[in-house]
Design an enzyme around this catalytic site. Structure first.
Site, mmCIF file in Angstrom:
data_model
loop_
_atom_site.group_PDB
_atom_site.id
_atom_site.type_symbol
_atom_site.label_atom_id
_atom_site.label_comp_id
_atom_site.label_asym_id
_atom_site.label_seq_id
_atom_site.Cartn_x
_atom_site.Cartn_y
_atom_site.Cartn_z
ATOM 1 N N SER A 1 52.650 16.478 62.455
ATOM 2 C CA SER A 1 51.639 17.559 62.450
ATOM 3 C C SER A 1 51.152 18.071 63.744
ATOM 4 C CB SER A 1 50.357 16.766 61.630
ATOM 5 O OG SER A 1 49.275 17.950 61.094
ATOM 6 N N SER B 1 47.142 21.417 57.462
ATOM 7 C CA SER B 1 45.645 20.917 57.647
ATOM 8 C C SER B 1 46.174 19.734 58.534
ATOM 9 C CB SER B 1 45.299 20.344 56.286
ATOM 10 O OG SER B 1 44.044 19.931 56.711
ATOM 11 N N GLU B 2 45.768 19.434 59.536
ATOM 12 C CA GLU B 2 46.256 18.525 60.779
ATOM 13 C C GLU B 2 46.500 17.203 60.284
ATOM 14 O OE1 GLU B 2 43.489 20.718 60.823
ATOM 15 O OE2 GLU B 2 42.030 19.314 61.932
ATOM 16 N N ASN B 3 45.637 16.719 59.108
ATOM 17 C CA ASN B 3 45.749 15.458 58.595
ATOM 18 C C ASN B 3 47.173 14.977 58.047
ATOM 19 O OD1 ASN B 3 44.807 16.994 56.676
ATOM 20 N ND2 ASN B 3 44.486 15.269 55.296
ATOM 21 N N GLY B 4 47.975 16.239 58.023
ATOM 22 C CA GLY B 4 49.373 16.048 57.591
ATOM 23 C C GLY B 4 49.845 16.422 56.223
#
Lengths: 233, 217
Positions: free
Chosen positions: B88, B46-49
């Site tokens: 990320s 998930s690109e938020n990390g």
């Protein structure tokens, strides 16, 4: 730069020194990592004409949403505002100027400022309107778009733990933009749930070394608006 | 009887190969979470990390520092890691994410994707969609075949501002599974009970349909 021994501040004193019209980076992806207590103190402190740099606009009534609703924000540099209808209304009504960047480019522009670089070269967005008007340079026979670094006067970041010197540890997905912003601004104000004596944080667990951090304030976990919503944005 | 979205999701789950790193876009693709069995060794990015997230189990208390990019409180599976936004997106730009699923307003025969902006109506910003679309090794679009007015979403050429050019590998809709090929959109599977001529009529792009090899789903 602030002396190591003089970084711990009262929260109101820390934000009172932020000038009118400042450009301010604000950590957080949705709620996790958003420095809610610092933002509330800034609201109370009264500065306006602000340019904010944040991944998103939180949600109506919390975080930077409050500053936008109070008319304190002139410009927002962000990746999306999807969950803040009042910010979208302010943008559509012309009360808030918004610049959108793809999320990874926004992160990298901030990272570059923090690394002391002037910018970077990227192929992201080529052939789309995001790259329209972007300067290009040819390297190794390929065209690359030039993305300048993004600087700020102040960064407001949230950490799980800090020590008096300003060493910071982030937790889980509350990291996000915080370690990048903590290196990128002229003055970095960190809030932390736990403030320890130097030597208390495991040295190989520190995410942001204290050299980058100007001021540290301890905040109460219970005052965080994080977690009051059914989801985390 | 499964709904259209359940059929899309069940078909999409078959795209995931054990051992892969997979990103689930916001909206319909996020629901794919529930179609990936716990024992399947897949790390969801998930690109938020976070790499290796999974939904919370019933009764599992939320950790307010732990969300996915859609804002749901999630948890992690063994092998997971958390990191900052620059790391990320480095993972994404270096094509270390094997597969991503995204929604679409429009997708066309050349694999161009438009899913972030409808000028004058909807422009909340692009988030992480552009980098994911451009750089993840394999992009599978999940969307309804037609919009709510019945207009085709699978076009000869996108008209809305693009998210990325020539980025889509496969499109899964309620009516068909289509691959983007140099010759155009090739139908792999067609919905149970749907006539190929009716599928073409509901689609603006010309479809390559070999009825002898057509799967049903």
């Amino acid at each position: 730069m602030t002396l190591l021994t003089e970084k711990v501040r009262d929260i109101q004193a820390a934000v009172a020194a932020i000038p009118e019209g400042a450009t301010i980076m604000v950590g957080g992806f949705g709620s996790p990592g958003t420095p809610f207590a610092l933002l509330d103190a800034l609201l109370e402190s009264g500065q306006g004409g602000l340019t904010l740099i944040k991944n998103d606009a939180n949600e109506p009534g919390i975080g930077i949403g409050k500053l936008i609703e109070a008319g304190r924000v002139t410009r927002l540099i962000t990746s999306h505002l999807g969950l803040n209808r009042t910010a979208i209304e302010a943008m559509n009504a012309g009360r808030l100027e918004v610049s959108f960047h793809p999320q990874g480019l926004l992160a990298e522009k901030i990272r570059c400022a923090g690394a002391g670089h002037g910018g970077f070269l990227t192929d992201i967005g080529q052939g789309t309107e995001i790259a329209a008007g972007r300067r290009e340079v040819e390297v190794d026979g390929r065209p690359w778009g030039i993305e300048p670094a993004l600087h700020a006067d102040v960064a407001l970041v949230h950490a799980e733990r800090a020590d008096r010197y300003g060493n910071l540890i982030y937790r889980a997905t509350a990291s996000n933009f915080n370690p990048l912003m903590a290196m990128a601004a002229e003055r970095v104000i960190a809030q932390a749930y736990r403030l320890d004596a130097p030597g208390e944080l495991p040295i190989d667990a520190i995410h942001t070394p204290c050299a980058f951090v100007s001021q540290v304030v301890q905040v109460d976990r219970a005052t965080s608006e994080q977690g009051v919503r059914p989801h985390g944005l | 009887m499964a709904s259209d979205t359940q059929r899309i999701l069940a078909r999409a789950a078959r795209e995931v190969i054990p051992g892969q790193i997979v990103n689930l876009g916001i909206g319909l693709p996020t629901r794919l979470f529930h179609y990936l069995p716990d024992e399947m060794e897949v790390l969801v990015h998930s690109e938020n990390g976070v790499l290796g997230c999974r939904p919370r189990r019933e009764g599992e208390a939320p950790d307010h520092d732990m969300i996915d990019s859609g804002g749901a409180y999630i948890t992690t599976r063994p092998g997971a890691s958390v990191f900052d936004s620059a790391t990320s997106f480095a993972m994404i730009r270096r094509s270390r994410v094997d597969l991503t699923f995204m929604g679409a307003f429009e997708v066309d025969a050349a694999g161009n994707l438009a899913n972030w902006k409808i000028p004058g109506k909807f422009s909340p910003g692009i988030g992480g969609a552009m980098e994911l679309a451009q750089k993840v090794r394999r992009l599978v679009v999940l969307c309804s075949h037609n919009d709510k007015h019945g207009n085709p979403k699978i076009l000869a050429r996108c008209r809305l501002p693009l998210t990325a050019r020539s980025c889509v590998s496969r499109i899964i809709t309620d009516k068909a599974v289509m691959d983007v090929t140099p010759e155009g959109l090739a139908v792999v599977d067609i919905a149970e009970g749907l006539d190929p001529a009716d599928l073409q009529a509901a689609t603006e792009a010309a479809l390559i349909i070999d009825e002898s090899r057509l799967g049903r789903f």
